[in-house]
Design an enzyme around this catalytic site. Structure first.
Site, PDB file in Angstrom:
ATOM      1  N   ASP A   1      35.474  36.045  35.684  1.00 53.13           N
ATOM      2  CA  ASP A   1      36.086  36.647  35.742  1.00 53.13           C
ATOM      3  C   ASP A   1      37.118  37.069  37.012  1.00 53.13           C
ATOM      4  O   ASP A   1      37.288  37.854  37.376  1.00 53.13           O
ATOM      5  CB  ASP A   1      35.627  37.911  35.332  1.00 53.13           C
ATOM      6  CG  ASP A   1      35.958  39.068  34.291  1.00 53.13           C
ATOM      7  OD1 ASP A   1      38.036  38.961  34.484  1.00 53.13           O
ATOM      8  OD2 ASP A   1      35.214  40.455  33.792  1.00 53.13           O
ATOM      9  N   ILE A   2      38.444  36.556  36.611  1.00 53.64           N
ATOM     10  CA  ILE A   2      39.445  36.680  37.693  1.00 53.64           C
ATOM     11  C   ILE A   2      40.463  36.941  37.569  1.00 53.64           C
ATOM     12  O   ILE A   2      41.369  37.477  38.107  1.00 53.64           O
ATOM     13  CB  ILE A   2      39.722  35.253  38.293  1.00 53.64           C
ATOM     14  CG1 ILE A   2      40.773  34.841  37.371  1.00 53.64           C
ATOM     15  CG2 ILE A   2      38.327  34.347  39.009  1.00 53.64           C
ATOM     16  CD1 ILE A   2      40.615  32.654  37.832  1.00 53.64           C
ATOM     17  N   LYS A   3      40.769  37.170  36.095  1.00 50.74           N
ATOM     18  CA  LYS A   3      41.823  38.418  35.165  1.00 50.74           C
ATOM     19  C   LYS A   3      43.450  37.635  35.896  1.00 50.74           C
ATOM     20  O   LYS A   3      44.048  38.270  36.365  1.00 50.74           O
ATOM     21  CB  LYS A   3      42.022  39.301  34.705  1.00 50.74           C
ATOM     22  CG  LYS A   3      40.760  39.891  33.906  1.00 50.74           C
ATOM     23  CD  LYS A   3      40.812  41.201  34.322  1.00 50.74           C
ATOM     24  CE  LYS A   3      39.552  42.105  32.819  1.00 50.74           C
ATOM     25  NZ  LYS A   3      38.454  41.512  33.675  1.00 50.74           N
ATOM     26  N   ARG A   4      43.306  36.633  36.244  1.00 49.74           N
ATOM     27  CA  ARG A   4      44.861  36.311  36.757  1.00 49.74           C
ATOM     28  C   ARG A   4      46.115  35.894  35.557  1.00 49.74           C
ATOM     29  O   ARG A   4      45.908  35.494  34.186  1.00 49.74           O
ATOM     30  CB  ARG A   4      44.928  34.475  37.634  1.00 49.74           C
ATOM     31  CG  ARG A   4      43.922  34.337  38.374  1.00 49.74           C
ATOM     32  CD  ARG A   4      43.860  35.521  39.630  1.00 49.74           C
ATOM     33  NE  ARG A   4      43.119  35.172  40.908  1.00 49.74           N
ATOM     34  CZ  ARG A   4      42.277  35.568  41.258  1.00 49.74           C
ATOM     35  NH1 ARG A   4      42.180  37.041  40.987  1.00 49.74           N
ATOM     36  NH2 ARG A   4      41.925  35.804  42.440  1.00 49.74           N
TER      37      ARG A   4
END
Length: 289
Positions: free
Chosen positions: A96-99
């Site tokens: 879960d990095i939401k780049r």
């Protein structure tokens, strides 16, 4: 050829829809684990025992990078060790990095999180900078080994600020985003009927559940909002296709289950019990539809 989407679909069939969120803060770790250990070792030991107890009853694991970044180098070492251990256990990993960037920067993010020390099976992205922020990740999806969960309609109250704005077509912004992802993903459909461009679809707006599931038929959902944010099992059930087509994330509800019963030395067993309770509750809700 079996793809990562086929593998995730099968895991849901076998183990249920629960995604264990390893959003691990050092504050969550019981004192007997922290004693005489560095923060890195304590976080990893906590995660390891949670994984050992839940890997057989959970569909996948979501590791929220922010919790580890906040600890600096030692936190990122715990993150890397956690990802490596999940791979050793043949677990499906969502980073879960939401780049959400474009061009060369996005290419570097893709390389960082689909290969090397931070490699995961899926990563989360934010598409609200435009579809060109998604494109650099697509080459990794073409072989079927990697996937994306892109923000579409999130579970937070602030979703109304942008995602719910009306467009000239009469749709909401999040409808258009989902449609564009579907258009890209339809070329990459797996045997299970889903493509590797999954969507993050919060379950806190229950009145839209059936319509969204119908509109985005071949999109696999990562569903936040269950539990602490108010989403119930019967709400979640409407975002699934006969109990599949999505995974439901829970982080604190699982990691801190031991606190409800004051069983700190059995924190991992409590996590397993919570996963099973959550899985069975959602299965019962699906059966009632």
């Amino acid at each position: 050829m079996s793809t990562i989407m086929d593998k995730l679909y099968k895991r849901v069939e076998e183990r249920g829809v629960v995604c264990v969120g390893l959003d691990t803060s050092i504050d969550y770790v019981p004192e007997h684990i922290k004693n005489e250990r560095s923060e890195e070792d304590a976080i990893f030991m906590f995660n390891k025992q949670i994984i050992d107890e839940t890997v057989g009853v959970a569909a996948c694991f979501k590791v929220q990078i922010a919790y580890y970044e906040a600890m600096g180098i030692s936190g990122m070492m715990a993150y890397t060790r956690t990802l490596k251990y999940l791979r050793e256990k043949n677990a499906i990993i969502i980073a879960d990095i939401k780049r959400g960037d474009i061009a060369a920067t996005a290419k570097m993010y893709a390389k960082a999180h689909f290969t090397g020390d931070f490699e995961a099976d899926f990563i989360t992205l934010s598409p609200y900078m435009g579809m060109d922020s998604i494109e650099p990740y697509l080459p990794y999806l073409e072989g079927g080994e990697k996937g994306i969960f892109s923000l579409v309609r999130t579970s937070n109250k602030g979703a109304e600020d942008i995602e719910y704005l009306d467009t000239t077509s009469g749709d909401k912004v999040y409808h258009i985003v989902g449609d564009k992802l579907m258009s890209i993903g339809e070329k990459l459909i797996s045997k299970c009927g889903y493509h590797p461009l999954g969507g993050v679809i919060g379950c806190t707006h229950v009145e839209e559940g059936k319509a969204l599931r119908e509109r985005f038929k071949s999109m696999f959902f990562l569903i936040p909002g269950y539990g602490a944010q108010g989403g119930k099992a019967e709400d979640v059930a409407m975002y699934l296709n006969n109990g599949n087509g999505g995974v439901v994330n829970s982080s604190r509800g699982i990691l801190l289950a031991y606190q409800k019963e004051n069983r700190p030395t059995e924190f991992a067993k409590c996590a397993r019990e919570e996963v099973i309770r959550m899985r069975d509750e959602i299965r019962m809700a699906v059966d009632k539809l």
